[in-house]
Enzyme design. Sequence first.
Site, short mmCIF file in Angstrom:
data_model
loop_
_atom_site.label_atom_id
_atom_site.label_comp_id
_atom_site.label_asym_id
_atom_site.label_seq_id
_atom_site.Cartn_x
_atom_site.Cartn_y
_atom_site.Cartn_z
N GLY A 1 1.09 -1.14 -0.01
CA GLY A 1 -0.14 0.07 0.19
C GLY A 1 1.08 1.09 0.18
N GLU B 1 1.95 5.73 7.53
CA GLU B 1 3.41 5.62 7.10
C GLU B 1 4.28 6.83 8.01
OE1 GLU B 1 4.49 3.28 5.40
OE2 GLU B 1 2.39 2.74 5.15
#
Length: 757
Positions: A268, A305
């Site tokens: 992803g 992230e």
Amino acid sequence: MDQFKGQPRLPKFAVPKRYDIRLKPDLSACTFAGSVSIDLDIVADTKFIVLNAADLSVNSGSVCFTSSKVFEPVNVELVEADEILVLEFAETLPIGEGVLSIDFDGVLNEKMKGFYKSTYEHQGEKKNMAVTQFEPVDARKCFPCWDEPACKAKFKITLDVPSELVALSNMPVIEETVDGPLKTVSYQETPIISTYLVAVVVGLFNYVEDHTSDGIKVRVYCQVGKANQGKFALHVAVKTLELYKVYFAVQYPLPKLDMIAVPDFAAGAMENYGLVTYRETALLFDDKHSAAANKQRVVTVVAHELAHQWFGNLVTMEWWTHLWLNEGFATWVSYVAADSLFPEWKVWTQFLEETTEGLRLDGLEGSHPIEVEINHASEIDEIFDAISYRKGASVIRMLQSYLGAECFQRSLASYIKKYAYSNAKTEDLWTALEEGSGEPVNNLMNSWTKQKGYPVVSVKLKDQKLEFEQSQFFSSGSHGDGQWIVPITLCCGSYDVKKNFLLQTKSETLDAKESSLDEIRSAWVKVNVHQTGFYRVKYDDDLAARLRYAIEKKYLTETDRFGILEDSFALCMARYQSLTSLLTLMGAYREELEYTVLSNLISISNKLMRIAADATPELLDYINQFFINLFQISAEKLGWDPKQGESHLDSMLRGEILTALAVFGHDPTINEASSLASCPDHNMVLEVLNFALSSEFASFEKAKEVEEFFASRIKPSIARTLKQSIERVNINAKWVQSIQKEKQLAEAVKELAQGKY
């Protein structure tokens, strides 16, 4: 040289301190040339230097080690099976500092790992870009290095690229020199980081830019013409960096943050320090054309992230065994960020979908503990799964909820300060949390991370006493011998009447009088309040009936309504309770309007429809009619067209609920939808529909067939997943057999289909 082959880790006689890397990608030939100079500290007597390299052509004549003098190797061997480069010297290398130099060439591969080629279109023309993806162990495919997370070093990167292209790396550019069609770009040196976080991207991009309040430059890069679609992610990134700076009590450690959308991307997203790469759907959002679910995905992926910039990049796991903590933590904290930015999305309710995924995989006998001892690099890919991410996140949430949010955050900040720019193990975090809370965190968490699975806690009411008993839960109905330290939370008749304790033995009894649970004689009792614990709960018939009533009367929160339904479904699959009782419970949800609860109700109904097609095809029409009744109220309230100012969750729900009604055969919905989806090949449509509704898969014969097909085609990376898939087919087959033996099912289903609850 053979002593280094087949070893799980590199020998420790040389320690890298700094890399000076120069790369020259050729985007038309799809190759690259490179050179690296590595500042090494030789810490033990050796005639060898052993580091990682794979899929590279090393120029043997270029290899040398310079310290008190220049040492040239007498032997240079690239051992592809172990992905190591072994350099043998004629004499023992002097203890102390020196520089290892190597020239090499490689191919920009199409495997989406290492240094690879991605393609995009610009003005109707197909073009190549060069991208890196190094986690877990593919930096070695771009340059020779000590490719282990504990071998942290500084990186100075220089790129030679076509002058019209954008070239990005972890740090800001310090110099760019154009020489005709090529330019040389050099970047600031990184702080100390692990090899898997180094990144390079070369291609043609536009960007949008903003700054945090303390001056960190944030950019979102994407294909030319798509820059506007990066604005939402940019806004989220700026706000999230500011939030995490406060949450972790440590500044963002780099001068800039770039986020870039890559057309061909395996995961992803990837948290490379200062240059985070994303697949386009996880970063780009178009207000006019993207679905509401995409907007939420952008938020949770960006927040995940960016959490890694602290937890993972600044403080890094010592070895891949601790990967779960890296991923589980980032998954959990991304919800902290999303909830802060968009409280109206109720993301903690949606977090239950993460927990459910973890519970469903971890209920298999072919599951694995959260913490898996990784011996060899080839084993790592297999544990990037729902156990690492979702169970990991769920047990962190369970712990945070048990210790309290403030204590958890305070202890976490001290852990990050202590291990910044170095490496830590799982136990180091538990120790910090234990010191901060005074609770037995190490023992508690080891029971959840070192053994696979989780308990089902059975609750019975007898003579004003609540009896709790834990046993290992398996979806197959088998019995395991695992035992956990379980944080039990319960409410009785109201969310104001609460009780918490640790279930540390197999069973325990709670006296209602002594525990001030005065309403216990007739009130509902909900265990695992708000579903913060990673376990299932099985109630006796009396307590289950009280909860069903509480659901109908809307006494319970949506998280608890979700939990009761999910546990009941799992217990039915494991044959702890009948399908009749599950369907009766589902009837209590006919006026449900909350997105997360309805979404799970839909997925459970879909699963039951497929099982019923195998077990009792003669009852399928009744079961489908019951499901249509179940969803009609909410579907009518939502309607087909978005309403002015409707909530984000209603937008997400509309597509799911209308699709469900069509699947269950609701004619008005099907007629309305039939302009929306079509496939020119009618035979293909029939084949797909027939397969979806046929008794094609849930049988012991099918499991055997799958097993035999893969017997000669097995790869280590899919072994665990394959085993789990076959186990699931066998579980379904046992479930089908059990449903076929239910005596009251036909009568109950026919009544439910007529709306008699």
